[in-house]
Design an enzyme around this catalytic site. Sequence first.
Site, PDB file in Angstrom:
ATOM      1  N   ALA A  26      26.172  35.433   1.745  1.00  0.00           N
ATOM      2  CA  ALA A  26      27.256  36.270   2.267  1.00  0.00           C
ATOM      3  C   ALA A  26      26.910  37.752   2.266  1.00  0.00           C
ATOM      4  CB  ALA A  26      28.524  36.023   1.452  1.00  0.00           C
ATOM      5  N   GLU A  27      26.415  38.242   1.136  1.00  0.00           N
ATOM      6  CA  GLU A  27      26.128  39.674   1.040  1.00  0.00           C
ATOM      7  C   GLU A  27      24.978  40.072   1.957  1.00  0.00           C
ATOM      8  OE1 GLU A  27      27.726  38.137  -2.902  1.00  0.00           O
ATOM      9  OE2 GLU A  27      26.198  37.525  -1.464  1.00  0.00           O
ATOM     10  N   ARG A  97      21.202  25.634  -5.872  1.00  0.00           N
ATOM     11  CA  ARG A  97      21.232  27.006  -6.389  1.00  0.00           C
ATOM     12  C   ARG A  97      21.191  27.090  -7.920  1.00  0.00           C
ATOM     13  NH1 ARG A  97      25.089  30.846  -2.851  1.00  0.00           N
ATOM     14  NH2 ARG A  97      23.591  32.312  -3.703  1.00  0.00           N
ATOM     15  N   ASN A 157      35.291  34.737  -0.695  1.00  0.00           N
ATOM     16  CA  ASN A 157      34.240  33.800  -0.286  1.00  0.00           C
ATOM     17  C   ASN A 157      34.176  32.596  -1.220  1.00  0.00           C
ATOM     18  OD1 ASN A 157      32.592  34.010   2.064  1.00  0.00           O
ATOM     19  ND2 ASN A 157      31.864  35.995   1.363  1.00  0.00           N
ATOM     20  N   GLY A 221      41.867  33.819  10.982  1.00  0.00           N
ATOM     21  CA  GLY A 221      41.059  33.040  11.911  1.00  0.00           C
ATOM     22  C   GLY A 221      41.163  33.599  13.319  1.00  0.00           C
ATOM     23  N   GLY A 224      43.560  36.565  14.336  1.00  0.00           N
ATOM     24  CA  GLY A 224      43.338  37.965  13.997  1.00  0.00           C
ATOM     25  C   GLY A 224      43.436  38.212  12.507  1.00  0.00           C
ATOM     26  N   ALA A 251      31.337  33.701   9.930  1.00  0.00           N
ATOM     27  CA  ALA A 251      32.384  34.428  10.654  1.00  0.00           C
ATOM     28  C   ALA A 251      33.099  35.425   9.746  1.00  0.00           C
ATOM     29  CB  ALA A 251      33.387  33.454  11.250  1.00  0.00           C
ATOM     30  N   GLY A 252      33.395  34.993   8.512  1.00  0.00           N
ATOM     31  CA  GLY A 252      34.060  35.890   7.573  1.00  0.00           C
ATOM     32  C   GLY A 252      33.201  37.077   7.202  1.00  0.00           C
ATOM     33  N   ASP A 253      31.899  36.838   7.047  1.00  0.00           N
ATOM     34  CA  ASP A 253      30.972  37.940   6.759  1.00  0.00           C
ATOM     35  C   ASP A 253      30.871  38.866   7.967  1.00  0.00           C
ATOM     36  OD1 ASP A 253      30.458  36.737   4.291  1.00  0.00           O
ATOM     37  OD2 ASP A 253      28.848  35.519   5.134  1.00  0.00           O
TER      38      ASP A 253
END
Length: 305
Positions: A26-27, A97, A157, A221, A224, A251-253
């Site tokens: 993500a980052e 991980r 996240n 989503g 908006g 998409a969120g990132d």
Amino acid sequence: MAVFASENPDLSLVDATNFKKFVAGAELNVAIGVQRLGHQSQYLSAVGDDPLGQFIINEVHESGIDSSLIDLDKDHWTGFYLKQRVTKGDPSTYYFRKNSAAANFNHEILSKIDFSDLKIAHLSGIFAALSQNDLDSLNRLNQLLIQHNIFTTFDPNLRPALWPSQEEMVKTTNKIAMNANLVLPGINEGEILMGSRDPNEIADFYLNQSKITETVVVKLGSKGAFIKHKDGSSETVAGFKVDQVIDTVGAGDGFAVGMITGLLEGQSISDAVSRGCAVGALAVMNPGDNDGYPTPSELSDFYNK
């Protein structure tokens, strides 16, 4: 970390045989997107001294991101995950991980951060889920950011598979959010973290639990995003319609990329959030976690269309 993304549509990860390798996380997605839109970013993490670790470092260099705070760990391996390819809905994922280099992050690296020219720090809840060591490191980093008066954005996240329990995930994620100036929960995350799908109630929860949090942006989503400030003012920003959703991961990132770069360029919060919606829309039309993040000209073309 790295991701091996299936190229076999709608086959399970068990049955898929063809995979393509990308950088992920993500980052790092946000750092790549911010750099692609013409701003300077620095990535703080750890990778193993192995082919995947070198692949990530090469990709970071190629993206122009400052890699001086990436620790090359000779004792632990680079984390990765598998991602399904689907023609509809969210893909299945499977993580490798545990005990990775990132999970054994050396917090002494935090002393090397130069805060003098740092404008925005973006954090996610994923890092805290990897190990107690990483949660302690994230808490140390948050205190340093507060001491240096750095504006901080936080995206929960949520990754339930990485946490020992949902209860621990909820408790820890909400506590981390208290240190952020701007919190970015998705509406589904809000339901998990505080029990409501009402954007106004989600925003109020994070605004009321912290003296530091100034603004909450609830991602809706394709509809908006909902914005609410400490003073009680609020608004909803419309999303963008896309012709075909190929991959929702990233998409969120991408939303964070658009919003952060908008703020760096002096845009109003509503305009920055609209840019976030645009970058998120571009992200879902591409298979990689960050392949769809635009250059300034590509973003302009998207607006014009």
